[in-house]
Design a protein around this motif. Structure first.
Motif, PDB file in Angstrom:
ATOM      1  N   PHE A 195       1.762  -3.039  -2.965  1.00 45.73           N
ATOM      2  CA  PHE A 195       2.815  -3.840  -2.340  1.00 45.73           C
ATOM      3  C   PHE A 195       2.971  -3.489  -0.860  1.00 45.73           C
ATOM      4  CE2 PHE A 195       3.975  -5.440  -6.416  1.00 45.73           C
ATOM      5  CZ  PHE A 195       4.757  -6.565  -6.182  1.00 45.73           C
ATOM      6  N   GLU A 196       2.898  -2.213  -0.540  1.00 51.66           N
ATOM      7  CA  GLU A 196       3.054  -1.791   0.857  1.00 51.66           C
ATOM      8  C   GLU A 196       1.912  -2.301   1.730  1.00 51.66           C
ATOM      9  OE1 GLU A 196       3.448   2.426   1.003  1.00 51.66           O
ATOM     10  OE2 GLU A 196       5.520   2.432   0.253  1.00 51.66           O
ATOM     11  N   LYS A 197       0.697  -2.331   1.179  1.00 48.97           N
ATOM     12  CA  LYS A 197      -0.471  -2.679   1.982  1.00 48.97           C
ATOM     13  C   LYS A 197      -0.816  -4.174   1.948  1.00 48.97           C
ATOM     14  CE  LYS A 197      -2.601   1.884   1.405  1.00 48.97           C
ATOM     15  NZ  LYS A 197      -3.738   2.639   0.812  1.00 48.97           N
ATOM     16  N   LYS A 198      -0.522  -4.838   0.829  1.00 54.45           N
ATOM     17  CA  LYS A 198      -1.019  -6.203   0.641  1.00 54.45           C
ATOM     18  C   LYS A 198       0.056  -7.293   0.720  1.00 54.45           C
ATOM     19  CE  LYS A 198      -5.275  -4.859  -0.257  1.00 54.45           C
ATOM     20  NZ  LYS A 198      -6.402  -5.191   0.654  1.00 54.45           N
ATOM     21  N   ILE A 199       1.307  -6.958   0.415  1.00 55.40           N
ATOM     22  CA  ILE A 199       2.364  -7.979   0.380  1.00 55.40           C
ATOM     23  C   ILE A 199       3.244  -7.817   1.618  1.00 55.40           C
ATOM     24  CG2 ILE A 199       4.219  -9.006  -0.969  1.00 55.40           C
ATOM     25  CD1 ILE A 199       1.539  -9.070  -2.402  1.00 55.40           C
ATOM     26  N   ASN A 200       3.065  -8.714   2.573  1.00 56.39           N
ATOM     27  CA  ASN A 200       3.805  -8.618   3.831  1.00 56.39           C
ATOM     28  C   ASN A 200       5.020  -9.545   3.881  1.00 56.39           C
ATOM     29  OD1 ASN A 200       1.896  -6.769   4.975  1.00 56.39           O
ATOM     30  ND2 ASN A 200       0.515  -8.503   5.294  1.00 56.39           N
TER      31      ASN A 200
END
Length: 351
Positions: free
Chosen positions: A159-164
């Motif tokens: 979530f931190e890396k892929k969902i902006n």
């Protein structure tokens, strides 16, 4: 997107059934049911939760987590339609009195194949901790606890890396209310469920418009025809992009707007019909417009149309999840009705 696991509470089915009576009592006075011991803490350690909602038409799976309100403040969680002032006040009062979040806000996120694969694997490898049939026997809602440290770390990282950026599918008023309540003594996170576009469906609301006493039906029909194209009387509803229906005094009409460009038809309808024809310029406060959930069957549709036969009932085509993710403008109130809709009390987070 910054999410975190939480300590959840679920209905104790050894003490109560999840039926209409329980559901209504929970909505009316959640605190009384909680104090009576009808909810139980799942475990001592925080976890994520998977919810699967299955009916005769669809199977949808979403992840339940706590989401940092800072994401909302930083506009990484985007509202896609306007809120209605009196509903914000209601949710603010409920949050204050309950001291619990009994229903997650629903967030529409871009599709992430890795996440979906993880969710399906969890469902296959473990047993659900809760299974109910509600609101009818054709709908099954299941809940899985995701507590393995390696999985929690992996999901959090994805979530931190892929969902902006995500879109609020259901819960605009709860976000707005919590943002107003938030302080050092109030929650910095909100209970959320994340769905990808292929896991959600979108329907619509009828827009029921009352005319001014100074306006005649004939006058308004004439103005409507001036602002529309392909106007025709019809006997059937055809759901297609850009096609709008009007029901008035037992007659059904079909038409299109003269110009809508690439923007959603709901926005064009407000600009070209509600304002110029009906003199409604602020839908969030106008008392001459109301919204009725579009029915799924002819019998219910007939009842609604008969009940509002002296008003202008407009039926706009539903948007798709991909249209909503691409849209950059704030839509009018009640432009969308997302499903599935997770039930109050299926998973609860105390505040």
């Amino acid at each position: 997107m910054h999410i975190s696991p939480f300590i959840g509470h679920i209905p104790d089915l050894s003490k109560t059934g999840f039926d209409d009576s329980f559901y209504q009592s929970m909505r009316d006075d959640f605190n009384a049911l909680f104090d009576a011991g009808l909810f139980k803490q799942v475990a001592l350690q925080p976890a994520y939760y998977l919810v699967e909602i299955k009916n005769k038409n669809n199977v949808s799976t979403g992840l339940v987590a706590m989401t940092s309100m800072q994401e909302y403040n930083d506009q990484n969680i985007l509202k896609h339609e306007q809120t209605i002032s009196k509903k914000e006040k209601l949710h603010k009062a409920l949050l204050t009195s309950r001291k619990a979040m009994i229903k997650p806000v629903a967030l529409l996120m871009p599709h992430q194949k890795t996440l979906q694969q993880e969710f399906e694997a969890i469902k296959i490898k473990s047993k659900p901790i809760l299974r109910i049939r509600f609101p009818d026997l054709t709908t099954t809602q299941k809940l899985w606890r995701v507590d393995a440290p390696v999985l929690i770390k992996k999901i959090t990282s994805l979530f931190e890396k892929k969902i902006n950026k995500v879109i609020i599918a259901d819960g605009h008023h709860r976000f707005a209310s919590l943002a107003r309540l938030q302080s050092s003594k109030n929650p910095a996170s909100i209970l959320s469920i994340y769905f990808s576009p292929d896991q959600m469906q979108v329907s619509t609301f009828y827009r029921v418009v009352k005319k001014r006493s100074s306006q005649s039906y004939e006058q308004l029909i004439k103005k409507l025809r001036e602002h529309t194209t392909t106007w025709q009387k019809t006997t059937s509803i055809i759901v297609e992009r850009g096609c709008i229906h009007l029901f008035l005094k037992g007659e059904l009409y079909r038409f299109r707007l003269k110009s809508s460009g690439s923007q959603p038809v709901h926005l064009s309808f407000s600009e070209q019909i509600l304002g110029p024809v009906f003199e409604i310029h602020k839908e969030t406060t106008s008392k001459r417009i109301s919204y009725v959930e579009a029915p799924q069957n002819e019998t219910e549709r007939g009842r609604i149309l008969e009940e509002h036969k002296d008003e202008f009932v407009f039926m706009l085509p539903p948007l798709t999840t991909h249209q909503i993710l691409r849209n950059k403008k704030i839509l009018p109130p009640k432009s969308t009705l997302f499903s599935p809709r997770i039930m109050n009390g299926l998973i609860v987070a105390l505040t």
